[in-house]
Write an enzyme that holds these catalytic residues in place. Sequence first.
Site, mmCIF file in Angstrom:
data_model
loop_
_atom_site.group_PDB
_atom_site.id
_atom_site.type_symbol
_atom_site.label_atom_id
_atom_site.label_comp_id
_atom_site.label_asym_id
_atom_site.label_seq_id
_atom_site.Cartn_x
_atom_site.Cartn_y
_atom_site.Cartn_z
ATOM 1 N N TRP A 98 74.532 48.729 28.838
ATOM 2 C CA TRP A 98 73.499 47.723 30.068
ATOM 3 C C TRP A 98 72.806 47.073 29.068
ATOM 4 O O TRP A 98 72.512 45.733 29.134
ATOM 5 C CB TRP A 98 73.198 48.379 30.900
ATOM 6 C CG TRP A 98 73.695 49.119 31.703
ATOM 7 C CD1 TRP A 98 74.444 50.369 32.499
ATOM 8 C CD2 TRP A 98 74.565 47.917 32.773
ATOM 9 N NE1 TRP A 98 75.172 50.250 33.341
ATOM 10 C CE2 TRP A 98 75.139 48.805 33.968
ATOM 11 C CE3 TRP A 98 73.777 46.571 32.865
ATOM 12 C CZ2 TRP A 98 75.356 48.204 35.338
ATOM 13 C CZ3 TRP A 98 74.661 45.938 34.205
ATOM 14 C CH2 TRP A 98 75.579 46.896 34.901
ATOM 15 N N ASP A 158 64.697 48.478 30.400
ATOM 16 C CA ASP A 158 65.481 48.318 32.083
ATOM 17 C C ASP A 158 65.905 49.937 32.844
ATOM 18 O O ASP A 158 66.214 50.833 31.617
ATOM 19 C CB ASP A 158 66.880 48.193 31.722
ATOM 20 C CG ASP A 158 67.916 47.958 32.422
ATOM 21 O OD1 ASP A 158 67.268 48.981 33.981
ATOM 22 O OD2 ASP A 158 68.422 47.406 33.082
ATOM 23 N N LYS A 163 70.357 52.977 42.754
ATOM 24 C CA LYS A 163 70.483 54.276 41.877
ATOM 25 C C LYS A 163 69.841 55.734 42.072
ATOM 26 O O LYS A 163 70.465 56.230 42.823
ATOM 27 C CB LYS A 163 70.352 54.140 40.504
ATOM 28 C CG LYS A 163 70.890 53.492 39.875
ATOM 29 C CD LYS A 163 72.292 52.159 40.038
ATOM 30 C CE LYS A 163 73.541 51.640 39.315
ATOM 31 N NZ LYS A 163 73.250 50.981 38.256
HETATM 32 C C1 LIG Z 1 72.916 49.757 37.783
HETATM 33 C C2 LIG Z 1 72.683 48.972 36.340
HETATM 34 C C3 LIG Z 1 71.960 48.028 36.029
HETATM 35 C C4 LIG Z 1 72.750 46.146 36.903
HETATM 36 O O1 LIG Z 1 71.965 46.249 38.122
HETATM 37 P P1 LIG Z 1 72.266 45.267 39.314
HETATM 38 O O2 LIG Z 1 71.351 45.547 40.489
HETATM 39 O O3 LIG Z 1 73.813 44.984 39.767
HETATM 40 O O4 LIG Z 1 72.180 44.287 38.802
HETATM 41 C C5 LIG Z 1 71.120 47.725 34.809
HETATM 42 N N1 LIG Z 1 70.729 48.457 34.131
HETATM 43 C C6 LIG Z 1 71.864 49.446 34.417
HETATM 44 C C7 LIG Z 1 70.580 50.590 33.099
HETATM 45 C C8 LIG Z 1 71.897 49.672 35.809
HETATM 46 O O5 LIG Z 1 71.994 51.648 35.568
#
Ligand SMILES: *Cc1c(COP(=O)(O)O)cnc(C)c1O
Length: 365
Positions: A104, A174, A198
């Site tokens: 990511w 993030d 999540k």
């Molecule tokens: C799931 C995830 C993403 C992507 O998220 P989207 O909503 O599909 O764009 C980005 N960063 C991390 C750490 C994730 O777990």
Amino acid sequence: MEKRVFNFSPGPAMLPLPALEEAQRDLLALPGTGMSILEISHRSAKFLEIIEGAESNLRKLLGIPEDYHVLFLQGGARLQFAMVAMNLLHGTGRSADYILTGTWAKTAMNEAKSQGGIRVAWDGTSLNYTRMPRQEELHLDPNAVYLHMTSNETIQGIQFSTEPDPGQVPLVCDASSDFLCRPLDIRKYGILYACAQKNAGPAGVTIVIIRKDLAERSPADLPSMLSYKVLAEAKSLHNTPPCFCVYMVKLVTDWLLQTVGGLEKMEALNRQKAALLYEAIDRCGGFYQGHAAPESRSMMNVTFRLPTAELESAFLQEAKKRDLVELKGHRSVGGCRASIYNAMPLEGVQRLRDCMLEFYEKHSR
Ligand SMILES: *Cc1c(COP(=O)(O)O)cnc(C)c1O
């Protein structure tokens, strides 16, 4: 009702049952309106109460100070990869630092490249992304526009135990896959963003917590839907927001506050759940190979391999018989991954632990 299983999916993931039940109960008519959440105007008093309630719950849970905006946006965490750079980096002639801790972080960095200069402050590629960096390993540029980190690498299953110290540079995080799993000191961050699917709600809304002075920096020529300044001034209502998703975030955060009792309690439970699985990995003498180095083990995504591909598929089948599903690892890492976000009950993790120990007993000799 169809039976519910323990869903270890990395996302969209399990939601707290009380939140689902409340949504189900009120789906046809929200109390006091006679209309469904799927039908009401985003300008209505009832929806304003919901979105303000979700924001106020988040402010309570995380102790978010007044000088931060809480935004409910669309486009997922992936759009934030670009928006952060479009709003803060583009046109500055300077560069931003990225800590490359896994899939990511790398995706976030690549997305930002079109907007300006990028520096790699630490690169875990040669370690196969098995651990997070220590502070003294970071090569930080004191003039960077921001330092980007990924607090939990969902695919590799590694997590920072505390934030790196960015010095005077704003920290951008993030936090998609560990948002609300533990208390945080928001003051350490310039921007913290997380897609909801999540740990905070269903897919379709992304929560962006941004220091107000940073939201003032958005270039005037950005399209309005990409400008933090415009979106913040409109209080996330510049266009029609994903009303149902925001409503679900409200219900999930109600659950965290009222049933769980706050993020300290949530963290204690998350630690207990993760420890059950890592102890099982450690107890089976190498039968289960954890991907993460012990000091970087994630509380949210537990990644491990079995000795052979045949044993892995036999294990997944055995788990499925016990209503433990979605345990297959990401195709880039292989093996198994148990995502045990906030809403995964202790009982589901205990059942998985038992499955791991019994499978080991049966197949280790
Ligand atoms: C799931 C995830 C993403 C992507 O998220 P989207 O909503 O599909 O764009 C980005 N960063 C991390 C750490 C994730 O777990």
